[in-house]
Motif scaffolding. Sequence first.
Motif, PDB file in Angstrom:
ATOM      1  N   ALA A  59       0.835  -1.202   0.000  1.00  0.00           N
ATOM      2  CA  ALA A  59       0.000   0.000   0.000  1.00  0.00           C
ATOM      3  C   ALA A  59       0.871   1.253   0.000  1.00  0.00           C
ATOM      4  O   ALA A  59       0.572   2.232  -0.695  1.00  0.00           O
ATOM      5  CB  ALA A  59      -0.932  -0.014   1.209  1.00  0.00           C
ATOM      6  N   ARG A  60       1.962   1.215   0.775  1.00  0.00           N
ATOM      7  CA  ARG A  60       2.876   2.360   0.787  1.00  0.00           C
ATOM      8  C   ARG A  60       3.489   2.561  -0.596  1.00  0.00           C
ATOM      9  O   ARG A  60       3.623   3.691  -1.074  1.00  0.00           O
ATOM     10  CB  ARG A  60       3.972   2.130   1.830  1.00  0.00           C
ATOM     11  N   GLU A  61       3.832   1.462  -1.256  1.00  0.00           N
ATOM     12  CA  GLU A  61       4.400   1.553  -2.604  1.00  0.00           C
ATOM     13  C   GLU A  61       3.391   2.175  -3.569  1.00  0.00           C
ATOM     14  O   GLU A  61       3.747   3.010  -4.405  1.00  0.00           O
ATOM     15  CB  GLU A  61       4.804   0.154  -3.079  1.00  0.00           C
ATOM     16  N   LEU A  62       2.114   1.787  -3.451  1.00  0.00           N
ATOM     17  CA  LEU A  62       1.071   2.384  -4.299  1.00  0.00           C
ATOM     18  C   LEU A  62       0.928   3.879  -4.045  1.00  0.00           C
ATOM     19  O   LEU A  62       0.787   4.660  -4.980  1.00  0.00           O
ATOM     20  CB  LEU A  62      -0.270   1.696  -4.050  1.00  0.00           C
ATOM     21  N   ARG A  63       0.952   4.267  -2.756  1.00  0.00           N
ATOM     22  CA  ARG A  63       0.863   5.699  -2.435  1.00  0.00           C
ATOM     23  C   ARG A  63       2.022   6.461  -3.063  1.00  0.00           C
ATOM     24  O   ARG A  63       1.850   7.549  -3.608  1.00  0.00           O
ATOM     25  CB  ARG A  63       0.848   5.916  -0.919  1.00  0.00           C
TER      26      ARG A  63
END
Length: 75
Positions: A59-63
């Motif tokens: 999720a952090r990578e997507l953000r």
Amino acid sequence: MNVKKKSKAGTYLSIGTSLFGVVGVVRQLRTARRDHDTLELVDGIISAAALVTGVALLARELRRMNDDSTDLFDS
């Protein structure tokens, strides 16, 4: 450090695969509780923690991908 970046679609696929793994962990935890198997229960809890951590990292990578893509249009 050589880090290969994933595409957004690949990252979403990884999240989906991780969330699909939840089914197996839940099944493991239910069986461990039913059988009063403490070691299996601990293994299930650790597996669940690993899944949560993996999804959080994705999720952090997507953000970050979304932040990077908006920066291109702001320039």
